[in-house]
Design an enzyme around this catalytic site. Structure first.
Site, PDB file in Angstrom:
ATOM      1  N   GLY A  78       0.899  -1.154   0.000  1.00  0.00           N
ATOM      2  CA  GLY A  78       0.000   0.000   0.000  1.00  0.00           C
ATOM      3  C   GLY A  78       0.928   1.192   0.000  1.00  0.00           C
ATOM      4  O   GLY A  78       2.011   1.123   0.602  1.00  0.00           O
ATOM      5  N   ASP A  79       0.553   2.254  -0.706  1.00  0.00           N
ATOM      6  CA  ASP A  79       1.526   3.330  -0.896  1.00  0.00           C
ATOM      7  C   ASP A  79       2.068   3.894   0.412  1.00  0.00           C
ATOM      8  O   ASP A  79       3.273   4.059   0.586  1.00  0.00           O
ATOM      9  CB  ASP A  79       0.941   4.421  -1.807  1.00  0.00           C
ATOM     10  CG  ASP A  79      -0.249   5.155  -1.203  1.00  0.00           C
ATOM     11  OD1 ASP A  79      -0.981   4.565  -0.372  1.00  0.00           O
ATOM     12  OD2 ASP A  79      -0.454   6.323  -1.560  1.00  0.00           O
ATOM     13  N   TYR A 131      -8.075  -4.192  -7.867  1.00  0.00           N
ATOM     14  CA  TYR A 131      -8.313  -4.120  -6.418  1.00  0.00           C
ATOM     15  C   TYR A 131      -9.589  -4.815  -5.966  1.00  0.00           C
ATOM     16  O   TYR A 131     -10.604  -4.757  -6.654  1.00  0.00           O
ATOM     17  CB  TYR A 131      -8.431  -2.657  -5.976  1.00  0.00           C
ATOM     18  CG  TYR A 131      -7.169  -1.872  -6.164  1.00  0.00           C
ATOM     19  CD1 TYR A 131      -6.191  -1.881  -5.192  1.00  0.00           C
ATOM     20  CD2 TYR A 131      -6.974  -1.124  -7.320  1.00  0.00           C
ATOM     21  CE1 TYR A 131      -5.023  -1.149  -5.368  1.00  0.00           C
ATOM     22  CE2 TYR A 131      -5.803  -0.400  -7.498  1.00  0.00           C
ATOM     23  CZ  TYR A 131      -4.833  -0.417  -6.521  1.00  0.00           C
ATOM     24  OH  TYR A 131      -3.688   0.291  -6.707  1.00  0.00           O
ATOM     25  N   ASN A 153      -1.259  11.117  -4.660  1.00  0.00           N
ATOM     26  CA  ASN A 153      -1.383   9.870  -5.423  1.00  0.00           C
ATOM     27  C   ASN A 153      -2.825   9.667  -5.881  1.00  0.00           C
ATOM     28  O   ASN A 153      -3.732   9.655  -5.059  1.00  0.00           O
ATOM     29  CB  ASN A 153      -1.025   8.721  -4.478  1.00  0.00           C
ATOM     30  CG  ASN A 153       0.084   7.869  -5.016  1.00  0.00           C
ATOM     31  OD1 ASN A 153       0.277   7.798  -6.221  1.00  0.00           O
ATOM     32  ND2 ASN A 153       0.797   7.235  -4.103  1.00  0.00           N
ATOM     33  N   LYS A 212       7.767  14.888  -8.724  1.00  0.00           N
ATOM     34  CA  LYS A 212       8.484  13.709  -9.245  1.00  0.00           C
ATOM     35  C   LYS A 212       8.029  13.453 -10.675  1.00  0.00           C
ATOM     36  O   LYS A 212       6.837  13.538 -10.967  1.00  0.00           O
ATOM     37  CB  LYS A 212       8.177  12.495  -8.365  1.00  0.00           C
ATOM     38  CG  LYS A 212       8.682  12.618  -6.942  1.00  0.00           C
ATOM     39  CD  LYS A 212       8.015  11.601  -6.022  1.00  0.00           C
ATOM     40  CE  LYS A 212       6.600  12.024  -5.668  1.00  0.00           C
ATOM     41  NZ  LYS A 212       5.865  11.033  -4.876  1.00  0.00           N
ATOM     42  N   ARG A 213       8.999  13.115 -11.532  1.00  0.00           N
ATOM     43  CA  ARG A 213       8.666  12.963 -12.956  1.00  0.00           C
ATOM     44  C   ARG A 213       9.285  11.697 -13.543  1.00  0.00           C
ATOM     45  O   ARG A 213       9.875  11.737 -14.616  1.00  0.00           O
ATOM     46  CB  ARG A 213       9.171  14.184 -13.726  1.00  0.00           C
ATOM     47  CG  ARG A 213       8.691  15.514 -13.141  1.00  0.00           C
ATOM     48  CD  ARG A 213       8.975  16.659 -14.057  1.00  0.00           C
ATOM     49  NE  ARG A 213      10.396  16.860 -14.276  1.00  0.00           N
ATOM     50  CZ  ARG A 213      10.899  17.492 -15.329  1.00  0.00           C
ATOM     51  NH1 ARG A 213      10.098  17.988 -16.256  1.00  0.00           N
ATOM     52  NH2 ARG A 213      12.203  17.638 -15.453  1.00  0.00           N
ATOM     53  N   GLY A 229       7.755   6.169  -6.280  1.00  0.00           N
ATOM     54  CA  GLY A 229       7.406   7.430  -5.620  1.00  0.00           C
ATOM     55  C   GLY A 229       7.344   7.292  -4.104  1.00  0.00           C
ATOM     56  O   GLY A 229       7.755   8.204  -3.373  1.00  0.00           O
ATOM     57  N   ASP A 230       6.859   6.168  -3.620  1.00  0.00           N
ATOM     58  CA  ASP A 230       6.737   5.964  -2.166  1.00  0.00           C
ATOM     59  C   ASP A 230       8.114   5.934  -1.513  1.00  0.00           C
ATOM     60  O   ASP A 230       8.321   6.507  -0.432  1.00  0.00           O
ATOM     61  CB  ASP A 230       6.032   4.636  -1.853  1.00  0.00           C
ATOM     62  CG  ASP A 230       4.719   4.474  -2.606  1.00  0.00           C
ATOM     63  OD1 ASP A 230       4.109   5.501  -2.957  1.00  0.00           O
ATOM     64  OD2 ASP A 230       4.314   3.317  -2.842  1.00  0.00           O
TER      65      ASP A 230
END
Ligand code: AMP
Length: 309
Positions: A31-32, A104, A169, A229-230, A261-262
């Protein structure tokens, strides 16, 4: 920053089923916000209290998650167990270039009830932390009254001196349309001290034409530290009233971009909590993310953790 900061990360952890090349499955947990909690705990060690804040169910997987988090050094005082519910579940497929698709089963998951009145004490404990971290997915799994309650508790915490970090997110399957997410995200941005934003999430939810437009919009919320962020492109950073582009670490062999990203967020926050400058923190976030995307799954084995701080 205090010598021993406390950070409460509010979110959901699910059972992860990952399709393997030969058609089999591997089971993990992810989970993020949980991913960020694990990496932050590994990076901060005994120098901070990392509280994952969530609800688990009665199922055996929920209990296994709790044990795993504790073994990662995460403080689980703000983890509740909800009778009659289970943990959510997701299935992940990864294509040849490492991009993943998620499916999900989380509609009835325990974590969705975190804003219920039975859990006010648990939340009050979390909200007393030096920092609160949450993501757009934290918002997405709540109903509207739950979102309202979260916002009002965050506002109170902020008045008392808690700093809020948000990653907007966006998971399209959890909202009817991006426009439904926008007002909720905006309200969290209004309260945030640190923006850890993904360029595509911001463009999707707010229609920003460029990363710079996202940055300007986030500045309009009064946020003074902003990271955009890219993916493989340089990170756009706004800190100390100036914009900078920070190169990421080139990765030739991307295996799986889950948790890029996390993990970046964890590296960035750990560095900042240890008083490193924003540009160095962005570099540290990129170094951790570069390692993470060279392994399958969201959380890499501890033995692969680079020494960053
Ligand atoms: P994303 O969430 O995709 O923007 O990625 C977060 C961070 O992970 C980026 O800012 C980079 O530091 C790192 N990252 C993601 N994809 C790549 C890639 N293909 N090559 C190198 N670094 C990457």
């Amino acid at each position: 920053m205090s010598d021993h900061p406390s950070i409460a990360l509010i979110g959901e952890c699910m059972i992860e089923l990952r399709e393997l090349h030969h058609g089999g499955l591997s089971r993990g947990y992810g989970g993020d916000v949980l991913n960020t909690s694990v990496y932050l705990s590994r990076l901060m060690g005994a120098d901070a209290t990392i509280r994952f804040t969530t609800l688990l169910g009665e199922d055996p997987f929920s209990l296994e998650m709790l044990t795993t988090w504790e073994s990662e050094g995460i403080n689980c005082d703000t983890v509740g167990r909800l009778t009659g519910r289970n943990a959510g579940l997701y299935f992940v497929r990864t294509d040849k270039i490492g991009e993943r698709t998620f499916h999900y089963w989380r509609g009835q998951s325990a974590a969705r009830e975190i804003m219920g009145s039975d859990w006010a004490d648990l939340r009050a404990h979390a909200m007393g932390s030096d920092w609160i971290y949450l993501s757009g997915i934290t918002l997405a799994i709540l109903d509207d009254p739950g979102r309202e309650r979260l916002l009002s508790e965050l506002a109170v915490a902020r008045k008392r001196g808690t700093h809020i970090a948000f990653d907007g997110n966006f998971r399209p399957t959890l909202w009817t349309a991006p426009a439904d997410a926008a007002p909720w995200h905006s309200q969290v941005w209004d309260l945030s001290a640190l923006a850890l934003a993904g360029v595509e999430d911001e463009a999707t939810v707010f229609g920003d034409a460029t990363p710079e437009a996202s940055l300007d919009r986030l500045r309009d919320h009064g946020i003074t530290e902003i990271v955009i962020k890219r993916g493989p492109q340089s990170v756009l950073l706004h800190a100390d009233a100036a914009n900078q582009y920070i190169e990421v670490i080139p990765v030739g062999n991307v295996i799986d971009t889950t948790a890029a990203g996390d993990s970046f967020n964890a590296g960035y926050m750990a560095a900042r909590l240890k008083n490193r400058a924003p540009a160095e923190a962005a570099h540290i976030g990129a170094m951790l993310a570069a390692e993470v995307i060279q392994h399958p799954g969201a959380v890499i084995p501890p033995s692969y953790m680079p020494t960053l701080l």
